[in-house]
Design a protein around this motif. Sequence first.
Motif: not given
Length: 374
Positions: A19-21, A26-28, A55-57, A340-344
């Motif tokens: 469920p972490a994915l 959901n955050r994205f 998920e990224l999309m 999360l690295g891409l988001r950083w």
Amino acid sequence: MASTTRVQYDLARIQTFFPALAALGNRFAAERPWEGLTIGLNMHLTTLTATLVRELMLGGGRFVLAAANPATTDGAVVEYLRELGVEVHTGAGRSDAQTAVVAAKPDLVGDVGFALGEELLRASFSPPLGLVEITGTGIDRLRKRAAIPFPVLNINDGKLKTAIENRHGVGEGLWQAYTALTGQHLAGRRVRVIGYGRVGAGVAAYAKAGGAVVEVVDTDPVRQLIARFDGHVPVEPDAVTRPHVVVTASGTAGALSLAHMAKLPEDAVVINAGHGPEEIDVAALADEATEVDHIGPRVVRYRHPAGGHIVVLGHGSPLNIVMNAGSNEPVLLHFTLLALGLRWLREAPRPAGENKLPHHLEAEVARLWLPGVR
Ligand SMILES: NC(=O)c1ccc[n+]([C@@H]2O[C@H](COP(=O)([O-])OP(=O)(O)OC[C@H]3O[C@@H](n4cnc5c(N)ncnc54)[C@H](O)[C@@H]3O)[C@@H](O)[C@H]2O)c1
């Protein structure tokens, strides 16, 4: 089972058990961090990658993907991703797919083996927000370049990847793949591991747990000594010890050469757990073999020019990846870090060249994977 159904089942399974994915997706979906951006990715095109991309999309943006290695490309995944609206390049030559991704002028890049990085340098195009590198081989490659004109986030050298994916992920998956292809149990077999870094130590530990007797070759005597205290037998590269199975985990081309293979016993099984397909010199073996017998799609038996047979699994590409074997958890965990690295990189301008992984990103990953613990 139709291949699209297989991909759908796999995605549903991953969504249920990890469920972490979905939490990340959901955050994205709420933040939409990639809105208006082009994201270029160079990845092994497996169902795990499909899960990450899905998920990224949810965070918006345009996605352009290159297949990192034709041997690890799942055709049904390519089809699925294209249906999702992703531009996927599988490429005929080794760098065609990467060239196509760079031509799309990505704002943000996710890479394995710094293949997109090299292509960006060749094309003199800097992704404005930077690149996240996943692998040790990629980090070695980028450090050999004089100056990198764009930010690179190194997620390979964090605590999580080395402790979990390199060691447990590869160690567990490699031996599952070995058993699936050969049917052999490890108990009582002699296994030689070439390269006793994080990956090699995991491969050795899981072999020992399966009842094998493990010997270790490493060019670094410090690693040889550590191997001994871990309960394995350090040996010289040319030692004639008659291993049943030889695994390369060094990240070095030619770590198992044609000359080394001449000294192996009849029907020794050779497997790569490292990065590219060059660690075992399969090309030289294929060129010089006096007989070639395809026992299965990923099992090839060669007659060595010096006499005797060598069995190569997975054509010398990293076998756990070729077979998509082992628990999915370490890879998915690392993919969470990639996301999360891409988001950083998106959050603020970062300095050009290599950036160390900030601890808070790993802590965020750990919290996603340990809900309710802290
Ligand atoms: N199969 C996978 O899924 C997977 C996952 C993670 C990493 N990798 C790859 O596995 C490789 C090893 O990763 P790592 O994290 O263990 O790296 P590492 O740097 O920790 O270990 C490599 C070890 O190999 C030794 N070595 C180098 N050349 C050698 C040679 N010719 N003969 C004997 N020993 C040699 C080095 O001294 C070192 O101890 C890398 O290429 C990495 O990209 C594969």
